[in-house]
Motif scaffolding. Structure first.
Motif, short mmCIF file in Angstrom:
data_model
loop_
_atom_site.label_atom_id
_atom_site.label_comp_id
_atom_site.label_asym_id
_atom_site.label_seq_id
_atom_site.Cartn_x
_atom_site.Cartn_y
_atom_site.Cartn_z
N GLY A 120 0.81 -1.21 0.00
CA GLY A 120 0.00 0.00 0.00
C GLY A 120 0.85 1.26 0.00
O GLY A 120 0.52 2.24 -0.69
N MET A 121 1.94 1.25 0.76
CA MET A 121 2.83 2.41 0.79
C MET A 121 3.47 2.65 -0.57
O MET A 121 3.61 3.80 -1.02
N GLN A 122 3.87 1.58 -1.25
CA GLN A 122 4.48 1.75 -2.57
C GLN A 122 3.47 2.28 -3.58
O GLN A 122 3.80 3.10 -4.44
N ILE A 123 2.22 1.83 -3.48
CA ILE A 123 1.17 2.36 -4.35
C ILE A 123 0.97 3.85 -4.05
O ILE A 123 0.85 4.67 -4.97
N ALA A 124 0.94 4.20 -2.76
CA ALA A 124 0.76 5.60 -2.37
C ALA A 124 1.87 6.48 -2.92
O ALA A 124 1.61 7.59 -3.42
N ALA A 131 -12.77 9.23 -1.95
CA ALA A 131 -11.83 8.90 -3.02
C ALA A 131 -12.47 8.93 -4.41
O ALA A 131 -13.67 8.67 -4.58
N ASP A 132 -11.64 9.21 -5.41
CA ASP A 132 -12.00 8.97 -6.80
C ASP A 132 -11.72 7.53 -7.20
O ASP A 132 -12.47 6.93 -7.97
N PHE A 133 -10.62 7.01 -6.68
CA PHE A 133 -10.19 5.65 -6.97
C PHE A 133 -9.87 4.97 -5.64
O PHE A 133 -9.24 5.57 -4.76
N ASN A 148 4.35 8.00 11.06
CA ASN A 148 5.33 8.61 10.14
C ASN A 148 4.83 8.71 8.71
O ASN A 148 5.58 8.48 7.75
N THR A 149 3.56 9.04 8.55
CA THR A 149 3.03 9.33 7.23
C THR A 149 2.05 10.49 7.31
O THR A 149 1.37 10.66 8.33
N THR A 150 2.03 11.27 6.28
CA THR A 150 1.12 12.43 6.23
C THR A 150 -0.14 12.14 5.42
O THR A 150 -0.97 13.03 5.24
N PHE A 151 -0.30 10.91 4.97
CA PHE A 151 -1.49 10.56 4.21
C PHE A 151 -2.73 10.66 5.09
O PHE A 151 -2.66 10.43 6.31
N LEU A 152 -3.85 10.97 4.50
CA LEU A 152 -5.09 11.13 5.24
C LEU A 152 -5.61 9.78 5.72
O LEU A 152 -5.69 8.82 4.94
N HIS A 200 3.80 10.82 -6.05
CA HIS A 200 4.94 11.39 -6.76
C HIS A 200 4.82 11.26 -8.28
O HIS A 200 5.34 12.10 -9.01
N GLY A 201 4.15 10.20 -8.74
CA GLY A 201 4.05 10.00 -10.18
C GLY A 201 2.89 10.73 -10.83
O GLY A 201 2.98 11.16 -11.98
N PHE A 202 1.79 10.89 -10.06
CA PHE A 202 0.58 11.45 -10.65
C PHE A 202 0.00 12.63 -9.86
O PHE A 202 -1.09 13.10 -10.17
N GLY A 203 0.73 13.11 -8.89
CA GLY A 203 0.27 14.26 -8.12
C GLY A 203 -1.04 14.03 -7.40
O GLY A 203 -1.83 14.95 -7.19
N MET A 204 -1.30 12.81 -7.00
CA MET A 204 -2.54 12.47 -6.32
C MET A 204 -2.50 12.85 -4.85
O MET A 204 -1.43 12.82 -4.21
N THR A 205 -3.65 13.14 -4.29
CA THR A 205 -3.81 13.22 -2.85
C THR A 205 -4.16 11.81 -2.37
O THR A 205 -5.04 11.16 -2.94
N VAL A 206 -3.47 11.35 -1.34
CA VAL A 206 -3.61 9.96 -0.91
C VAL A 206 -4.29 9.88 0.45
O VAL A 206 -3.92 10.58 1.40
#
Length: 316
Positions: free
Chosen positions: A155-159, A196-198, A180-184, A164-170
Motif C-alpha cells: 500500500g505504501m508503494q502504491i501511495a 476517493a475517486d479511486f 510517520n506518514t502524512t497521508f489522510l 509522486h508519479g501522478f500528483g494524487m492526494t492519498v
C-alpha cells in the motif's frame, strides 16, 4: 540427506530447478486430486511444503505428513495455511514479505490506468477497425484522490507512485493509523470510499478482511469511482461488485484476483467496464526470482539448524 518438498503451487521450471539444485527433491501436486494422491504416496517422506496464501494447506493434509517440519508460503500471504495445526506440531511457517511489493504496486497502477482510461476496450475497438467508436473523453489519473485500503508495504508503494508519479492526494484505511506518514487516515472503508475517486485494495486476505468491500462501500465510491483489487478476491463481495458494475453504481473496476480463482464468475466475464488479469501482479521475473530465493534461504536455514529468515508468528 535429501529433503523432500511437496509443491502445491505452480512454479516455473527454472524455479523448480533452483530448488532442486539447492538440495531438495520437489514433488509437484497442483490439482486437488494430485494433492491427495501425492500425500498418500509420499506422505511419510515429505519434510517441507511449498504453497502460497490463496492455496494454503489444511489441517488434514498437515496431519498426513508425519515428517513435515516447515511450510513455506511463496509471497507475503499465508491466510489459508492452518496455523493452529502447524503450532500443534511445532512446524515452522515462513512467508515472503517484501519480495514482490514493487511488482504488485506497479501492476496496481497499470490496472488503474487501464480501467480509468478504457485502454483494453479502445485496443479491441481499433483492432476491429472501429477507430472512432471509443474516442469519447475518459477521466484523467493525475491530480485525483487515491484511496488505499490497507497501508502495508505494498500500500505504501502504491501511495508513493500515486503521489509522486501522478500528483494524487492519498488517503487510506487500515486497522490503525500508520505512524510517520502524512497521508489522510479514514476510520472506515465507507468513509474512504466517499472521499476517493479511486480505491485500490492492498489488504491481507483471511477472515478479518472477508467482504470488507461490500455494497455499502461500493455505493459510497459512487458512479464516477473506480475500484482496483490486487490483494485477495475474498476482500470484495463479488455479487455486490457485479451488481454495482451492471447498474453503473461505480464507473469501473480492475481485478487481478477473484474469489474462488481460477474460476471467474460468469457475471464478471460479461462486463465491459471490468478489466481482469490472472493473479499476475507479483509475477515479474525479478519478483519471482526473489521469492524463490527466499524460500530456498528459509529451507536451508531451517534444515541447517538456524533460525528461518521470515517466520510467521504462530501465536494466536
Amino acid at each position: 540427506m535429501l529433503k523432500h518438498l511437496l509443491v502445491l503451487i505452480e512454479l516455473a521450471p527454472e524455479g523448480l530447478a533452483r530448488v532442486e539444485a539447492a538440495g531438495f527433491k520437489a514433488h509437484v501436486a497442483l490439482s486437488a486430486q494430485d494433492k491427495v494422491l501425492s500425500i498418500k504416496a509420499l506422505g511419510p517422506c515429505i519434510h517441507a511444503v511449498l504453497t502460497n496464501g490463496s492455496t494454503g494447506i489444511a489441517a488434514a493434509h498437515i496431519a498426513a505428513l508425519p515428517k513435515l517440519e516447515i511450510i513455506c508460503s511463496l509471497g507475503a500471504g499465508y491466510e489459508k495455511i492452518d496455523l493452529d495445526a502447524a503450532l500443534a506440531r511445532n512446524i515452522v511457517v515462513t512467508n515472503g514479505p517484501g519480495t514482490n511489493d514493487a511488482s504488485v504496486a506497479d501492476h496496481a497502477m497499470a490496472l488503474l490506468m487501464s480501467v480509468v482510461r478504457g485502454i483494453p476496450k479502445a485496443d479491441a475497438a481499433v483492432r476491429l477497425g472501429q477507430w472512432a467508436k471509443l474516442r469519447q473523453p475518459r477521466p484523467m489519473i493525475s491530480g485525483k484522490k487515491l484511496g488505499i485500503l490497507g497501508l502495508g508495504n505494498i500500500g505504501m508503494q502504491i501511495a508513493q507512485r500515486g503521489m509522486h508519479g501522478f500528483g494524487m492526494t492519498v488517503g487510506y484505511h487500515s486497522r490503525r493509523p500508520r505512524e510517520n506518514t502524512t497521508f489522510l487516515y479514514f476510520e472506515t472503508p465507507i468513509a474512504l470510499a466517499q472521499w476517493a475517486d479511486f480505491v485500490i485494495i492492498a489488504t491481507p486476505g483471511g477472515a478479518g478482511t472477508l467482504h470488507l468491500v461490500d455494497s455499502a462501500v461500493l455505493h459510497a465510491l459512487g458512479p464516477d469511482g473506480f475500484l482496483v483489487n490486487i490483494a485477495r478476491g475474498s476482500v470484495v463481495d463479488t455479487a455486490a461488485l457485479a451488481q454495482a458494475l451492471v447498474q453503473a453504481k461505480i464507473a469501473g473496476a480492475a481485478l487481478d484476483v477473484v474469489d474462488g480463482e481460477p474460476d471467474v464468475p460468469a457475471e464478471l466475464v460479461r462486463l465491459d467496464n471490468l478489466v481482469l488479469t490472472p493473479h499476475i501482479a507479483g509475477r515479474s521475473p525479478e519478483a519471482v526470482a526473489a521469492t524463490v530465493q527466499l524460500v530456498i534461504d528459509n529451507l536451508n536455514a531451517h534444515f541447517g539448524g538456524q533460525p528461518v529468515l521470515t517466520p510467521v508468528s504462530l501465536e494466536r
